[in-house]
Design an enzyme around this catalytic site. Structure first.
Site, PDB file in Angstrom:
ATOM      1  CG  ASP A  33      -0.374  -0.017   2.536  1.00  0.00           C
ATOM      2  OD1 ASP A  33       0.785  -0.467   2.671  1.00  0.00           O
ATOM      3  OD2 ASP A  33      -1.051   0.416   3.492  1.00  0.00           O
ATOM      4  CD1 TRP A 109       2.961 -18.710   2.043  1.00  0.00           C
ATOM      5  CD2 TRP A 109       1.975 -17.392   0.532  1.00  0.00           C
ATOM      6  NE1 TRP A 109       1.980 -19.456   1.410  1.00  0.00           N
ATOM      7  CE2 TRP A 109       1.355 -18.664   0.483  1.00  0.00           C
ATOM      8  CE3 TRP A 109       1.500 -16.381  -0.332  1.00  0.00           C
ATOM      9  CZ2 TRP A 109       0.308 -18.964  -0.389  1.00  0.00           C
ATOM     10  CZ3 TRP A 109       0.464 -16.684  -1.198  1.00  0.00           C
ATOM     11  CH2 TRP A 109      -0.119 -17.956  -1.218  1.00  0.00           C
ATOM     12  CG  ASN A 174      -4.969   0.213   3.755  1.00  0.00           C
ATOM     13  OD1 ASN A 174      -6.072  -0.241   3.422  1.00  0.00           O
ATOM     14  ND2 ASN A 174      -3.924   0.196   2.951  1.00  0.00           N
ATOM     15  CG  ASP A 267      -2.822   1.646  -1.658  1.00  0.00           C
ATOM     16  OD1 ASP A 267      -3.307   1.868  -0.535  1.00  0.00           O
ATOM     17  OD2 ASP A 267      -2.569   0.494  -2.072  1.00  0.00           O
TER      18      ASP A 267
END
Length: 313
Positions: A33, A109, A174, A267
Site C-alpha cells: 500500500d 506469505w 487501511n 493508495d
C-alpha cells in the site's frame, strides 16, 4: 539559489505480488500500500513539473527479486537510498484472486519478511535523522501491523521527532483484520498513530469496522478529537468527505462502469491527494485529482498501472 525539492517519504512494506490470470497461470508483479502511494505521488509530481523527491523507506533482502523491485522503483522515480538490504532475508509474498466484480481475495506469505526488522536495522538510525528534513512522512496501518511493540514505539518516536521540526505526517489506517492479533490491539495502535497525524486519509468502511463509526461525521469527529487537522474520509464510489479547520467539502468519485481490479484504488488516491497538497492545492482540488487517478487505476489489473494510462493533471 534554487529552491530545495519537495520531499515525501513513505514508510512500509512492499511484497512480491502474484495475480491469478487463470486457474494455472500467475502474473508476477510487486505491490504494497505505501509503495503504491509513493509511485503515484512521484508520477503526479513529475506530471506537474515539480522539483520533488519521493523516497521509499523499507527493508528487503539481497535476493534477485529484491534487486528487481529496487530497480523498478528507481525507474519510477522513487528514491531507493532509504531501502535497507538485509543479507540472507527475503521480501514478503502475496497472491490476489479477483472476482467478476473486481473484488479481491488476498493470501499472504510474509511472517519472515525483511521489512519486519526495518526499525532495528543498523542504518535506520541514520535514515530517521535524515527524515527530519522532509516535508511529509506517509505511513499506514499496514505499516504498523508488520512491527512488534518495540518497533512501533521506535516508529512513533520517529514521527514525534519529525513533527517537532515541522514535517507533516499523513496516515491511512487501511485496517486489515488478518494483520492484527485482536481488535483491541489494532484500536490502541491506530489511535496512537492518529494522535501523531496531520493529514488523515481513512476509508470509512475500515473505520466503521474497527471503531463502529455510524457515518463519516463520526469518523471526522473522532479523529479531530485525537488532533488530526485535515481529515479525508474515502467512501469507495460515494463522495469523499473532507474537513479541514471546520471547512467541509464532499467531492464525488469518478464514475467507472465496470472496474477491472480495485487493487490500489485508495493508495493511488492518497498518492495523488498528498502530492497535490504538497504543491499547495486546496483540499477539494486535491481530492478531485485523487479520484481521477483512482478511477484510472481500477480499470487495469494489478496495483501499478502503465504510465501511459495515467490521467493528465
Amino acid at each position: 539559489m534554487a529552491e530545495p525539492p519537495l520531499r515525501l517519504a513513505c514508510i512500509g512494506e512492499c511484497m512480491i505480488e502474484l495475480t491469478a490470470r487463470d486457474a494455472r497461470t500467475l502474473d508476477l508483479r510487486f505491490g504494497g500500500d505505501t509503495l503504491n502511494t509513493a509511485v503515484y505521488a512521484a508520477r503526479r509530481l513529475r506530471q506537474a513539473g515539480r522539483f520533488a523527491q519521493v523516497d521509499y523507506v523499507t527493508a528487503l533482502g539481497d535476493d534477485p527479486y529484491s534487486d528487481w523491485m529496487v530497480q523498478s522503483w528507481a525507474d519510477e522515480g522513487v528514491g531507493t537510498g532509504t531501502v535497507l538490504r538485509l543479507p540472507g532475508r527475503l521480501p514478503g509474498l502475496y497472491m490476489i484472486r479477483t472476482d467478476d466484480r473486481g473484488e479481491r481475495t488476498f493470501h499472504y506469505w510474509r511472517s519472515a519478511a525483511a521489512a519486519r526488522d526495518l526499525l532495528r536495522a543498523p542504518r535506520m538510525a541514520d535514515i530517521a535523522r535524515d527524515l527530519r528534513a522532509y516535508d511529509m512522512i506517509y505511513l499506514s496501518g499496514i505499516t504498523l501491523s508488520i512491527f512488534d511493540a518495540e518497533s512501533r514505539a521506535m516508529l512513533f518516536d520517529l514521527l514525534d521527532d519529525v513533527r517537532r521540526v515541522g514535517a507533516l505526517v499523513a496516515f491511512d489506517a487501511n485496517f486489515r483484520p488478518r494483520g492484527w492479533p485482536d481488535v483491541e490491539e489494532a484500536r490502541k495502535t491506530m489511535a496512537a498513530a492518529w494522535r501523531r497525524t496531520d493529514i488523515g486519509l481513512p476509508t470509512f468502511g475500515d473505520e466503521q469496522m474497527l471503531f463502529g463509526d455510524a457515518d463519516p461525521d463520526a469518523t471526522i469527529a473522532r479523529l479531530q478529537m485525537l488532533g488530526v487537522r485535515e481529515v479525508v474520509v474515502k467512501r469507495d464510489r460515494a463522495p469523499c468527505v473532507i474537513d479541514r479547520a471546520g471547512m467541509r467539502w464532499e467531492i464525488p468519485a469518478e464514475s467507472v462502469a465496470k472496474p477491472v481490479d480495485t487493487t490500489a484504488a485508495g493508495d493511488s488516491f492518497n498518492g495523488a491527494y498528498l502530492s497535490a497538497r504538497l504543491c499547495d492545492a486546496l483540499p477539494a482540488d486535491a481530492a478531485h485529482a485523487g479520484h481521477r487517478v483512482a478511477a484510472a487505476v481500477i480499470q487495469h489489473p494489478g496495483a501499478i498501472i502503465p504510465l501511459a494510462a495515467m490521467p493528465a493533471t
